[in-house]
Write a protein that holds these residues in place. Structure first.
Motif, PDB file in Angstrom:
ATOM      1  N   LEU A  71       1.427  -9.828   7.608  1.00 47.68           N
ATOM      2  CA  LEU A  71       1.554  -9.852   6.153  1.00 47.68           C
ATOM      3  C   LEU A  71       0.164  -9.855   5.533  1.00 47.68           C
ATOM      4  CD1 LEU A  71       3.448 -10.331   3.591  1.00 47.68           C
ATOM      5  CD2 LEU A  71       2.772 -12.733   3.825  1.00 47.68           C
ATOM      6  N   PRO A  72      -0.276  -8.752   4.921  1.00 41.60           N
ATOM      7  CA  PRO A  72      -1.558  -8.762   4.219  1.00 41.60           C
ATOM      8  C   PRO A  72      -1.430  -9.482   2.879  1.00 41.60           C
ATOM      9  CG  PRO A  72      -0.525  -6.608   4.025  1.00 41.60           C
ATOM     10  CD  PRO A  72       0.370  -7.437   4.902  1.00 41.60           C
ATOM     11  N   GLN A  73      -2.559  -9.781   2.253  1.00 41.84           N
ATOM     12  CA  GLN A  73      -2.519 -10.474   0.961  1.00 41.84           C
ATOM     13  C   GLN A  73      -1.801  -9.643  -0.089  1.00 41.84           C
ATOM     14  OE1 GLN A  73      -6.163 -12.169  -0.517  1.00 41.84           O
ATOM     15  NE2 GLN A  73      -6.816 -12.818   1.509  1.00 41.84           N
ATOM     16  N   LYS A  74      -2.046  -8.344  -0.092  1.00 42.75           N
ATOM     17  CA  LYS A  74      -1.329  -7.453  -1.007  1.00 42.75           C
ATOM     18  C   LYS A  74      -0.412  -6.580  -0.178  1.00 42.75           C
ATOM     19  CE  LYS A  74      -4.977  -7.381  -4.508  1.00 42.75           C
ATOM     20  NZ  LYS A  74      -5.915  -6.540  -5.294  1.00 42.75           N
ATOM     21  N   ALA A  75       0.845  -6.999  -0.103  1.00 41.06           N
ATOM     22  CA  ALA A  75       1.787  -6.335   0.799  1.00 41.06           C
ATOM     23  C   ALA A  75       2.946  -5.770  -0.010  1.00 41.06           C
ATOM     24  CB  ALA A  75       2.312  -7.325   1.844  1.00 41.06           C
ATOM     25  N   GLU A  76       2.662  -4.745  -0.786  1.00 35.08           N
ATOM     26  CA  GLU A  76       3.696  -4.184  -1.647  1.00 35.08           C
ATOM     27  C   GLU A  76       4.419  -3.046  -0.931  1.00 35.08           C
ATOM     28  OE1 GLU A  76       2.138  -3.108  -5.410  1.00 35.08           O
ATOM     29  OE2 GLU A  76       1.321  -5.097  -5.829  1.00 35.08           O
ATOM     30  N   LEU A  77       5.734  -3.159  -0.843  1.00 32.67           N
ATOM     31  CA  LEU A  77       6.537  -2.097  -0.241  1.00 32.67           C
ATOM     32  C   LEU A  77       6.603  -0.913  -1.198  1.00 32.67           C
ATOM     33  CD1 LEU A  77       9.497  -4.243   1.132  1.00 32.67           C
ATOM     34  CD2 LEU A  77       7.692  -3.185   2.465  1.00 32.67           C
ATOM     35  N   SER A 163       8.394  -5.945  -9.549  1.00 33.84           N
ATOM     36  CA  SER A 163       6.990  -6.232  -9.819  1.00 33.84           C
ATOM     37  C   SER A 163       6.206  -6.284  -8.500  1.00 33.84           C
ATOM     38  CB  SER A 163       6.855  -7.563 -10.550  1.00 33.84           C
ATOM     39  OG  SER A 163       7.219  -8.636  -9.694  1.00 33.84           O
ATOM     40  N   GLY A 164       4.875  -6.306  -8.619  1.00 32.29           N
ATOM     41  CA  GLY A 164       4.045  -6.385  -7.413  1.00 32.29           C
ATOM     42  C   GLY A 164       4.330  -7.639  -6.609  1.00 32.29           C
ATOM     43  N   GLY A 165       4.476  -8.776  -7.296  1.00 32.29           N
ATOM     44  CA  GLY A 165       4.787 -10.028  -6.604  1.00 32.29           C
ATOM     45  C   GLY A 165       6.136  -9.984  -5.919  1.00 32.29           C
ATOM     46  N   GLU A 166       7.116  -9.346  -6.576  1.00 31.52           N
ATOM     47  CA  GLU A 166       8.457  -9.236  -5.984  1.00 31.52           C
ATOM     48  C   GLU A 166       8.427  -8.337  -4.754  1.00 31.52           C
ATOM     49  OE1 GLU A 166      11.414  -9.787  -9.838  1.00 31.52           O
ATOM     50  OE2 GLU A 166      10.417  -7.855  -9.514  1.00 31.52           O
ATOM     51  N   ARG A 167       7.645  -7.270  -4.790  1.00 39.18           N
ATOM     52  CA  ARG A 167       7.551  -6.391  -3.611  1.00 39.18           C
ATOM     53  C   ARG A 167       6.856  -7.108  -2.452  1.00 39.18           C
ATOM     54  NH1 ARG A 167       6.605  -2.330  -7.571  1.00 39.18           N
ATOM     55  NH2 ARG A 167       4.354  -2.335  -7.236  1.00 39.18           N
ATOM     56  N   THR A 168       5.875  -7.965  -2.767  1.00 41.88           N
ATOM     57  CA  THR A 168       5.233  -8.762  -1.719  1.00 41.88           C
ATOM     58  C   THR A 168       6.238  -9.727  -1.097  1.00 41.88           C
ATOM     59  OG1 THR A 168       3.067  -8.624  -2.799  1.00 41.88           O
ATOM     60  CG2 THR A 168       3.379 -10.398  -1.219  1.00 41.88           C
ATOM     61  N   ARG A 169       7.057 -10.364  -1.927  1.00 41.68           N
ATOM     62  CA  ARG A 169       8.086 -11.275  -1.406  1.00 41.68           C
ATOM     63  C   ARG A 169       9.113 -10.515  -0.569  1.00 41.68           C
ATOM     64  NH1 ARG A 169      11.117 -13.812  -5.564  1.00 41.68           N
ATOM     65  NH2 ARG A 169      10.087 -12.728  -7.241  1.00 41.68           N
ATOM     66  N   ALA A 170       9.453  -9.294  -0.992  1.00 46.77           N
ATOM     67  CA  ALA A 170      10.394  -8.474  -0.217  1.00 46.77           C
ATOM     68  C   ALA A 170       9.803  -8.126   1.145  1.00 46.77           C
ATOM     69  CB  ALA A 170      10.736  -7.202  -0.991  1.00 46.77           C
ATOM     70  N   PHE A 171       8.510  -7.802   1.169  1.00 43.50           N
ATOM     71  CA  PHE A 171       7.815  -7.515   2.435  1.00 43.50           C
ATOM     72  C   PHE A 171       7.887  -8.728   3.354  1.00 43.50           C
ATOM     73  CE2 PHE A 171       4.455  -6.874   5.411  1.00 43.50           C
ATOM     74  CZ  PHE A 171       4.177  -5.515   5.454  1.00 43.50           C
ATOM     75  N   LEU A 172       7.629  -9.905   2.799  1.00 44.77           N
ATOM     76  CA  LEU A 172       7.682 -11.136   3.585  1.00 44.77           C
ATOM     77  C   LEU A 172       9.097 -11.378   4.106  1.00 44.77           C
ATOM     78  CD1 LEU A 172       6.492 -13.788   4.648  1.00 44.77           C
ATOM     79  CD2 LEU A 172       6.855 -14.788   2.392  1.00 44.77           C
TER      80      LEU A 172
END
Length: 672
Positions: A71-77, A163-172
């Motif tokens: 998981l990178p810091q910016k992990a946007e799907l 949003s960018g934060g939501e895509r990061t959470r989805a990646f996680l």
């Protein structure tokens, strides 16, 4: 067998060494936190271990078949799939097996279509599918999405609409569900509120694989991790235990090394004293030899600090040290020994001091019939009970993102009017406000210009010295605010806040973007602060250390709950309430089960009584019909001459016989 082992691992970018000679191992099921100052190389090390970057030197050895999720810091799907479709890709192999099982089931439902190989394969495939959670993967996906803050309304949303934060959470979420042997997570708590972080803590504790985590959330590390890796300019250190254990062990190491350093410094002073006394006497040759050795040892201590004293003799150390001269003069040696400092005793961090210009009144804040929100809104964000904050207290305001915490602070500052009710501040208050978004910083100013606005009476040299304590040194003070990183902006905002001499601090996420050393310094300074603090933060470690009362915004009830006590006490009370609610729910479930059981028993009794009554009725009717058939049979044995009567008697006989057969079948069922 370890999952990953490194041997003398090094990484450099041109002439700049990021890390050198690291020999590490990651055991199965371990939970390792990698900590250190911003820019020290933590992310680079993660990327090398995840095989995204190559090392400059050394070797990374992985166990056979090891799977790694990063998981990178910016992990946007970025895909055209919906959130739900994307999450289910974590189960592609299971879903492929599911399709194959359905194909074989369809064959087996048609006579002669499935052969013995299909039937045999179906059994083994079904066992593997069940063992790997094939019948529960959708439920697990829903649990993870819910834990990370997604509700079902988001499932069918395209990823491009999130949003960018939501895509990061989805990646996680997808990463957690993919069942990797090793998770490498770079700031996994970014974009998560406290509830989601607490859920993630529980999930990672029970995760069957291992995890290597970089996080600035000290409470999260404390709850999840059992090993700490510390990166610093002075080298790389490993510790066993969680974050609290690491702090104790680190302090012990610092103290032992400082004591050892001081002892070695004293030894050098004693040797120099011997040289001074004997350089011109009968022992001049011995004194000169001692001075040469002292010179090499002194330079080693200057270059390597306390590391020079770990596991090597001075003769061995001197070979690894570049010495500028074989022997110093006595005067030079004296000056350099006096100037010795242990360069790696403690990591470099900001130096901060919060003072109060005047003593405020005992009553700092009071609210009455307060409702917080925007005047043009149909309803307030939340209502608050009448609350009181006294001098030298620290209230922590907590709640999910969007609950209205920042709005509450701005209401206290009179930047927004209350939706209704009123807020009253006490007498003799100087208010200092730390904004989460640092909107009080002028992006067109340089760092030096920005600090000059709050310290106009200080000279440029004094201001530069002050900024150096916040790690802005040399030409850095001429950088524009607009180009600063989040951590740099946070340090500058703290520098401005410290100059305000306020006796009431309103702090909105003060540890955001700060590395752990800076967080530790800020916590220590706030703990000694003589004024009053209202703290908005997701940093539970900071809250736990400072708060004397907890103000929690309940979004569901649109209300503020006040808890008088520490965060630890608040958590204990919350656990008790949850347990009581669980007991109450269990009691209700037991009562509902008892009622259902009672109803079922009553129904069974009623059914039994009905069956017995019906059985008696059927038996009586069977006897009647058997008698009637017997009489009809006798008449038909000697039929009358009238053929019409004979035909009618036959019809009656058949009807009676049919009714008898029906009743006999019912009688048999009633007997079962």
């Amino acid at each position: 067998m370890t999952l990953i082992t490194t041997y003398n691992l090094s990484k450099s970018y041109g002439p700049i060494d990021i890390f050198l000679g690291l020999s590490l191992s990651i055991p199965p099921h371990s939970r390792i936190a990698l900590v250190g100052a911003n820019g020290i190389g933590k992310t680079t090390l993660l990327r090398v271990l995840a095989d995204i970057e190559s090392a400059s030197d050394g070797k990374v050895q992985c166990s056979s078949g090891l799977t790694i999720g990063y998981l990178p810091q910016k992990a946007e799907l970025s895909s055209e799939r919906t959130l739900w479709e994307e999450i289910l890709t974590a189960f592609d192999k299971l879903r492929s097996q599911e399709k194959e099982l359905k194909r074989i089931e369809e064959l087996m439902s048609q006579p002669g279509k499935a052969n013995e190989e299909d039937i045999s394969r179906y059994g083994s495939l079904q066992a593997e599918f069940e063992r790997k959670g094939g019948y529960t993967y959708e439920i697990r996906a829903q649990q993870v999405l819910g834990g990370l803050g997604f509700d079902q309304t988001a499932y069918e949303m395209p990823l491009t609409k999130l949003s960018g934060g939501e895509r990061t959470r989805a990646f996680l979420a997808r990463l957690l569900l993919s069942a990797f042997d090793l998770l490498i997570l770079d700031e996994p708590t970014n974009h998560l509120d406290i509830q989601a972080v607490e859920w993630l803590e529980g999930y990672l504790k029970n995760y069957p694989g291992a995890a290597l985590i970089v996080s600035h959330d000290r409470y999260f590390i404390d709850q999840v991790c059992d090993h700490i890796w510390e990166m610093s300019r002075g080298g790389f250190e490993t510790y066993r235990g969680n974050y609290s254990a690491y702090l104790e062990q680190r302090q012990g190491r610092w103290e032992r090394r400082q004591a050892l350093f001081e002892a070695e410094k004293a030894r050098l002073e004693n040797e120099l004293d011997y040289v001074k006394r004997n350089i011109a006497g009968q022992n001049t040759s011995q004194a000169q030899g001692k001075l040469r050795r002292l010179s090499r040892n002194l330079q080693a201590l200057e270059q390597l600090g306390i590391q020079a004293l770990q596991g090597k003799t001075w003769a061995e150390i001197s070979k690894d040290v570049h010495t500028t001269t074989s022997s110093m003069s006595i005067q030079e040696a004296h000056q350099r020994i006096k100037a010795l400092r242990n360069p790696v005793s403690r990591p470099q961090s900001l130096t901060m001091n919060l003072r109060t210009k005047q003593r405020g009144g005992n009553l700092v804040l009071r609210t009455q019939n307060l409702e917080v929100g925007y005047q043009d809104a149909d309803q307030p964000l939340f209502s608050a009970p009448d609350i009181t904050l006294h001098r030298q207290e620290c209230a922590a305001l907590i709640g999910p993102n969007g609950a209205g915490k920042t709005t509450f602070l701005k209401t206290i500052l009179e930047q927004l009017p209350p939706w209704s009710g009123n807020v009253k501040l006490g007498a003799n208050l100087d208010v200092g406000y730390f904004a989460q978004a640092h909107e009080d910083l002028n992006p067109e100013n340089t760092i030096l210009e920005e600090i000059q606005e709050v310290g106009p009476k200080l000279s440029a040299g004094e201001l530069r010295g002050y900024l150096a304590s916040y790690l802005f040194r040399g030409e850095e003070v001429f950088k524009k605010v607009s180009v600063l990183s989040g951590g740099e902006r946070g340090r500058l905002a703290l520098a401005k806040l410290a100059m305000s001499d306020a006796n009431l601090l309103l702090l909105d996420e003060p540890t955001n973007h700060l590395d752990i050393p800076a967080q530790e310094t800020l916590q220590a300074v706030l703990a000694k602060y003589a004024g009053t603090i209202l703290l908005v933060s997701h940093d539970r470690y900071l809250i736990n250390a400072l708060a004397t009362q907890i103000w929690e915004i309940d979004v569901d009830q649109a209300g503020l709950h006040v808890f008088a006590g520490t965060y630890k006490d608040y958590q204990t009370e919350r656990a008790k309430v949850a347990l009581a609610n669980e007991d109450e729910e269990n009691a209700e479930e037991k009562m509902a089960a008892y009622r259902s059981q009672k109803i079922a028993k009553n129904r069974a009794k009623a059914k039994k009584r009905h069956r017995e009554t019906r059985l008696e009725e059927v038996e009586e009717r069977i006897i009647q019909l058997e008698e009637k058939l017997e009489k009809l049979g006798e008449k038909l044995a000697s039929p009358p001459d009238d053929h019409g009567k004979v035909r009618l008697m036959g019809q009656v006989y058949a009807a009676v016989e049919e009714e008898l057969n029906t009743l006999m079948a019912e009688w048999e069922e009633l007997l079962l």
